[in-house]
Design a protein around this motif. Sequence first.
Motif, PDB file in Angstrom:
ATOM      1  N   ALA A  81      44.797  10.976  20.266  1.00 51.84           N
ATOM      2  CA  ALA A  81      45.665  10.668  21.394  1.00 51.84           C
ATOM      3  C   ALA A  81      44.925   9.885  22.471  1.00 51.84           C
ATOM      4  O   ALA A  81      43.921   9.242  22.203  1.00 51.84           O
ATOM      5  CB  ALA A  81      46.265  11.955  21.937  1.00 51.84           C
ATOM      6  N   THR A 120      46.487   6.226  19.238  1.00 49.56           N
ATOM      7  CA  THR A 120      47.779   6.020  19.894  1.00 49.56           C
ATOM      8  C   THR A 120      47.543   5.234  21.165  1.00 49.56           C
ATOM      9  O   THR A 120      47.197   5.772  22.193  1.00 49.56           O
ATOM     10  CB  THR A 120      48.454   7.364  20.219  1.00 49.56           C
ATOM     11  N   ASP A 157      57.447   7.741  21.191  1.00 40.81           N
ATOM     12  CA  ASP A 157      56.559   8.832  20.812  1.00 40.81           C
ATOM     13  C   ASP A 157      55.429   8.253  19.973  1.00 40.81           C
ATOM     14  O   ASP A 157      55.566   8.072  18.767  1.00 40.81           O
ATOM     15  CB  ASP A 157      57.348   9.877  20.011  1.00 40.81           C
ATOM     16  N   LEU A 188      52.701   9.423  18.855  1.00 40.84           N
ATOM     17  CA  LEU A 188      52.191  10.266  17.784  1.00 40.84           C
ATOM     18  C   LEU A 188      53.073  10.136  16.543  1.00 40.84           C
ATOM     19  O   LEU A 188      52.576   9.972  15.435  1.00 40.84           O
ATOM     20  CB  LEU A 188      52.091  11.722  18.241  1.00 40.84           C
ATOM     21  N   ALA A 230      43.764  15.722  21.332  1.00 41.20           N
ATOM     22  CA  ALA A 230      44.470  15.519  22.592  1.00 41.20           C
ATOM     23  C   ALA A 230      43.589  15.879  23.782  1.00 41.20           C
ATOM     24  O   ALA A 230      42.642  16.651  23.659  1.00 41.20           O
ATOM     25  CB  ALA A 230      45.735  16.374  22.622  1.00 41.20           C
ATOM     26  N   ARG A 276      50.341  17.648  27.959  1.00 44.40           N
ATOM     27  CA  ARG A 276      51.448  16.820  27.472  1.00 44.40           C
ATOM     28  C   ARG A 276      51.213  16.385  26.033  1.00 44.40           C
ATOM     29  O   ARG A 276      52.114  16.450  25.189  1.00 44.40           O
ATOM     30  CB  ARG A 276      51.603  15.599  28.386  1.00 44.40           C
ATOM     31  N   GLU A 277      50.001  15.960  25.702  1.00 38.01           N
ATOM     32  CA  GLU A 277      49.684  15.512  24.349  1.00 38.01           C
ATOM     33  C   GLU A 277      49.682  16.670  23.351  1.00 38.01           C
ATOM     34  O   GLU A 277      50.102  16.520  22.207  1.00 38.01           O
ATOM     35  CB  GLU A 277      48.331  14.808  24.324  1.00 38.01           C
ATOM     36  N   CYS A 297      46.587  20.724  16.524  1.00 32.81           N
ATOM     37  CA  CYS A 297      45.931  19.951  17.568  1.00 32.81           C
ATOM     38  C   CYS A 297      44.593  20.548  17.985  1.00 32.81           C
ATOM     39  O   CYS A 297      44.463  21.746  18.186  1.00 32.81           O
ATOM     40  CB  CYS A 297      46.873  19.898  18.774  1.00 32.81           C
TER      41      CYS A 297
END
Length: 147
Positions: free
Chosen positions: A6, A37, A55, A57, A75, A79-80, A91
């Motif tokens: 991210a 991203t 989006d 991702l 991330a 938010r991520e 994640c």
Amino acid sequence: MTVISAALFGTDWRPALPGGTELLRECALRGWTVVLTGPGPGGAPALTVADPGGDPLRAALELVDGGTPHAVAVAGSVREVRAARRAGVPCVALETGGDAGPELRAAGAAEVHRDAAALLRVLDDSLLARPRAFGPVGAATGRPRNG
């Protein structure tokens, strides 16, 4: 394995991010597909995707055939982490994005590390090396690891 990285390695890329470039290179050396991203650093061993207003991702997942079984998001913000959960992707969070470990864990991060260098030191024992070790995203996973 696909690693979806991210904003830490994308739109908010900071060349001085401790261990960031080394982490990307190590993932590439292991044969993992790395998707950034947002615009990534020049020369990074990664594909890049941007989805302004959308989006990123999910756009990254589509870039690599949409599969989540072997994907892991890296991330740096609550938010991520939440976006990864919505996409069904486990994640790993890094505290260098501004949010602290407890907030990142509460948002759903399976692991929290101080920075990319700390993650790189424990890469073989991290979620990046075994994306489904914690079971389905959202399942009770026990105590997250710290780097």
